[in-house]
Write an enzyme that holds these catalytic residues in place. Structure first.
Site, PDB file in Angstrom:
ATOM      1  N   GLU A  18      37.558  36.818  39.339  1.00 42.86           N
ATOM      2  CA  GLU A  18      36.253  37.495  38.979  1.00 42.86           C
ATOM      3  C   GLU A  18      35.372  36.675  38.366  1.00 42.86           C
ATOM      4  O   GLU A  18      34.153  37.075  38.621  1.00 42.86           O
ATOM      5  CB  GLU A  18      36.718  38.734  38.173  1.00 42.86           C
ATOM      6  CG  GLU A  18      37.696  39.615  38.723  1.00 42.86           C
ATOM      7  CD  GLU A  18      37.076  40.586  40.103  1.00 42.86           C
ATOM      8  OE1 GLU A  18      35.868  40.555  40.061  1.00 42.86           O
ATOM      9  OE2 GLU A  18      37.542  40.791  41.114  1.00 42.86           O
ATOM     10  N   GLU A  19      35.543  36.053  37.338  1.00 40.95           N
ATOM     11  CA  GLU A  19      34.553  35.183  36.976  1.00 40.95           C
ATOM     12  C   GLU A  19      33.980  34.303  37.782  1.00 40.95           C
ATOM     13  O   GLU A  19      32.676  34.088  38.048  1.00 40.95           O
ATOM     14  CB  GLU A  19      35.142  34.347  35.660  1.00 40.95           C
ATOM     15  CG  GLU A  19      35.065  35.023  34.392  1.00 40.95           C
ATOM     16  CD  GLU A  19      33.977  35.550  33.854  1.00 40.95           C
ATOM     17  OE1 GLU A  19      33.126  34.818  33.760  1.00 40.95           O
ATOM     18  OE2 GLU A  19      33.930  36.779  33.838  1.00 40.95           O
ATOM     19  N   LEU A  20      34.666  33.634  38.951  1.00 48.31           N
ATOM     20  CA  LEU A  20      34.112  32.749  39.728  1.00 48.31           C
ATOM     21  C   LEU A  20      33.591  33.598  40.786  1.00 48.31           C
ATOM     22  O   LEU A  20      32.324  33.135  41.317  1.00 48.31           O
ATOM     23  CB  LEU A  20      35.454  32.180  40.472  1.00 48.31           C
ATOM     24  CG  LEU A  20      34.958  31.144  41.438  1.00 48.31           C
ATOM     25  CD1 LEU A  20      34.279  29.940  41.078  1.00 48.31           C
ATOM     26  CD2 LEU A  20      36.540  30.611  42.354  1.00 48.31           C
TER      27      LEU A  20
END
Length: 126
Positions: free
Chosen positions: A24-26
């Site tokens: 999700e951060e990516l």
């Protein structure tokens, strides 16, 4: 272009693809990059970029696990696969291209400094 920050992305550890949080951060990192707000420099440490690109070995296992857990939300899986492929297609660093880690670190630091210099406006005093 206003760059807010430079990000080194490491889709590298054995646990990276198995972590929904990391994926999700990516997604957010790549969204910022595509909006011109961030420079992304992938660092492939302890992983072959082609394993990430083709989602082989540990990446395949991680996505198989996600498929079993997220049967009702296959859209996330497609997004995660897509951002991993976008990340691996960026110009980045792989330690096998350097004699040792210090050479790798120096190359990364020089690249980041160069990118920052290119994007920091120079304000002249009156």
């Amino acid at each position: 272009m206003k760059i807010q920050y430079v990000s080194g992305v490491q889709p590298t550890s054995h646990d990276y693809a198995s972590s929904k949080w990391c994926l999700e951060e990516l997604v957010k990192i790549i969204e910022h990059k595509e909006a011109g707000q961030q420079i992304v420099i992938p660092i492939f440490y302890h992983v072959d970029p082609s394993d990430v690109r083709h989602q082989k070995y540990i990446y395949k296992e991680a996505f198989t696990h996600h498929e079993q857990k997220l049967k009702d939300n296959m859209q996330n899986l497609q997004i995660w696969r897509s951002v991993l492929k976008k990340t691996v297609n960026l110009s980045g660093y792989h330690p096998s291209n350097f004699q040792d880690e210090s050479e790798l670190i120096n190359a990364i630091v020089e690249n980041v400094l160069r990118k920052l210099e290119d994007n920091i406006p120079i304000v002249l005093g009156s």
